[in-house]
Design a protein around this motif. Sequence first.
Motif, PDB file in Angstrom:
ATOM      1  N   UNK A 260       9.988  11.123  10.022  1.00  0.00           N
ATOM      2  CA  UNK A 260      10.760  10.273   9.116  1.00  0.00           C
ATOM      3  C   UNK A 260      12.190  10.095   9.608  1.00  0.00           C
ATOM      4  N   UNK A 261      12.777  11.127  10.199  1.00  0.00           N
ATOM      5  CA  UNK A 261      14.130  11.002  10.754  1.00  0.00           C
ATOM      6  C   UNK A 261      14.147  10.005  11.914  1.00  0.00           C
ATOM      7  N   UNK A 262      13.106  10.008  12.725  1.00  0.00           N
ATOM      8  CA  UNK A 262      13.014   9.022  13.801  1.00  0.00           C
ATOM      9  C   UNK A 262      12.885   7.620  13.205  1.00  0.00           C
ATOM     10  N   UNK A 263      12.044   7.480  12.196  1.00  0.00           N
ATOM     11  CA  UNK A 263      11.851   6.177  11.558  1.00  0.00           C
ATOM     12  C   UNK A 263      13.157   5.640  10.998  1.00  0.00           C
ATOM     13  N   UNK A 264      13.964   6.529  10.399  1.00  0.00           N
ATOM     14  CA  UNK A 264      15.230   6.116   9.779  1.00  0.00           C
ATOM     15  C   UNK A 264      16.382   6.025  10.772  1.00  0.00           C
TER      16      UNK A 264
ATOM     17  N   UNK B 215       0.830  -1.203   0.000  1.00  0.00           N
ATOM     18  CA  UNK B 215       0.000   0.000   0.000  1.00  0.00           C
ATOM     19  C   UNK B 215       0.862   1.249   0.000  1.00  0.00           C
ATOM     20  N   UNK B 216       0.237   2.369  -0.397  1.00  0.00           N
ATOM     21  CA  UNK B 216       0.856   3.682  -0.320  1.00  0.00           C
ATOM     22  C   UNK B 216       0.111   4.496   0.727  1.00  0.00           C
ATOM     23  N   UNK B 217       0.832   5.023   1.702  1.00  0.00           N
ATOM     24  CA  UNK B 217       0.238   5.910   2.700  1.00  0.00           C
ATOM     25  C   UNK B 217       0.808   7.309   2.510  1.00  0.00           C
ATOM     26  N   UNK B 218      -0.081   8.278   2.340  1.00  0.00           N
ATOM     27  CA  UNK B 218       0.330   9.667   2.233  1.00  0.00           C
ATOM     28  C   UNK B 218       0.366  10.305   3.606  1.00  0.00           C
ATOM     29  N   UNK B 219       1.498  10.913   3.928  1.00  0.00           N
ATOM     30  CA  UNK B 219       1.713  11.574   5.218  1.00  0.00           C
ATOM     31  C   UNK B 219       1.755  13.068   4.908  1.00  0.00           C
ATOM     32  N   UNK B 220       0.655  13.767   5.202  1.00  0.00           N
ATOM     33  CA  UNK B 220       0.432  15.093   4.640  1.00  0.00           C
ATOM     34  C   UNK B 220       0.298  16.147   5.736  1.00  0.00           C
ATOM     35  N   UNK B 221       0.911  17.289   5.483  1.00  0.00           N
ATOM     36  CA  UNK B 221       0.776  18.420   6.386  1.00  0.00           C
ATOM     37  C   UNK B 221       1.601  19.575   5.871  1.00  0.00           C
ATOM     38  N   UNK B 222       1.324  20.785   6.347  1.00  0.00           N
ATOM     39  CA  UNK B 222       2.103  21.945   5.904  1.00  0.00           C
ATOM     40  C   UNK B 222       3.537  21.875   6.395  1.00  0.00           C
ATOM     41  N   UNK B 223       4.378  22.705   5.844  1.00  0.00           N
ATOM     42  CA  UNK B 223       5.761  22.774   6.309  1.00  0.00           C
ATOM     43  C   UNK B 223       5.787  23.079   7.803  1.00  0.00           C
ATOM     44  N   UNK B 224       6.637  22.369   8.539  1.00  0.00           N
ATOM     45  CA  UNK B 224       6.724  22.567   9.974  1.00  0.00           C
ATOM     46  C   UNK B 224       5.741  21.750  10.782  1.00  0.00           C
ATOM     47  N   UNK B 225       4.985  20.865  10.118  1.00  0.00           N
ATOM     48  CA  UNK B 225       3.971  20.080  10.829  1.00  0.00           C
ATOM     49  C   UNK B 225       4.562  18.941  11.647  1.00  0.00           C
ATOM     50  N   UNK B 226       5.806  18.528  11.318  1.00  0.00           N
ATOM     51  CA  UNK B 226       6.434  17.414  12.021  1.00  0.00           C
ATOM     52  C   UNK B 226       6.734  16.221  11.151  1.00  0.00           C
ATOM     53  N   UNK B 227       6.451  16.322   9.848  1.00  0.00           N
ATOM     54  CA  UNK B 227       6.638  15.187   8.949  1.00  0.00           C
ATOM     55  C   UNK B 227       8.091  14.722   8.907  1.00  0.00           C
ATOM     56  N   UNK B 228       9.004  15.666   8.674  1.00  0.00           N
ATOM     57  CA  UNK B 228      10.420  15.295   8.545  1.00  0.00           C
ATOM     58  C   UNK B 228      10.975  14.738   9.854  1.00  0.00           C
ATOM     59  N   UNK B 229      10.552  15.290  10.973  1.00  0.00           N
ATOM     60  CA  UNK B 229      10.992  14.758  12.270  1.00  0.00           C
ATOM     61  C   UNK B 229      10.574  13.303  12.411  1.00  0.00           C
TER      62      UNK B 229
END
Length: 237
Positions: A44-48, A28-42
């Motif tokens: 993904x960095x934890x996941x990696x 499956x494809x899951x979209x992780x969506x939010x404006x800049x600064x929402x916490x998305x990159x943080x």
Amino acid sequence: MIEFKHVTKTYKDVKALDDVSFTVEAGSVTGFVGPNGAGKSTALHILAGLCRPTSGSATVLGVPYPALESPGRQVGTLLDAGALHPGRTGRETLTLGAIALGLPRSRVDEVLDLVGLTRKESRRTVGAYSLGMRQRLGIAHALLGRPRALVLDEPANGLDPQGIQWMRVLLRDLADSGCAVLLSSHLLHEVERVADRIVVIGQGRVLVQGTAAELNQGGGLEQTFLALTATTDRSPA
């Protein structure tokens, strides 16, 4: 499978993530969506495994990323296409990745073909690439090991409309082959076109999640996202 369980990340007095929980199923494809600064990159960095959560856990294929055996062969990541070495050619970048993963050099040509970079383009230095070309090279690097999970942060940045359509088809094909794909983006409409499920995050918290059809009942998904974007735009710099 990719799984976040009650992940919280605090920097001093600021909560970058607040009790984030969701899963990405194989195939499956899951979209992780939010404006800049929402916490998305943080997230993904934890996941990696690039930073640790204050509490909670993030796992890939059932274990934390650092605990995977040969993680590059099991999980493909593109967190920042700008991090590719500007002085190396595209081919050198992929060849070094293949050597590190113990893969045959023939795999380099396979992923170049997969992402649509020509042999001539692969011999140019990365510093001379457009943003769209760097994105394609970064995706190629993520796919070297034929991963079972794929994590992409804003992969559509710099792609022209034809490139975005190519990426949609590629991600759909990967998911259909059994890969768990996590696609982070601030572009809701692009994510809706390819994602099986959507997770909307704002100010570090998951606001809504579900299939696009579930979330779009009564226009709820777009209204939630527009309200979130408006709130973010009004926030002080």
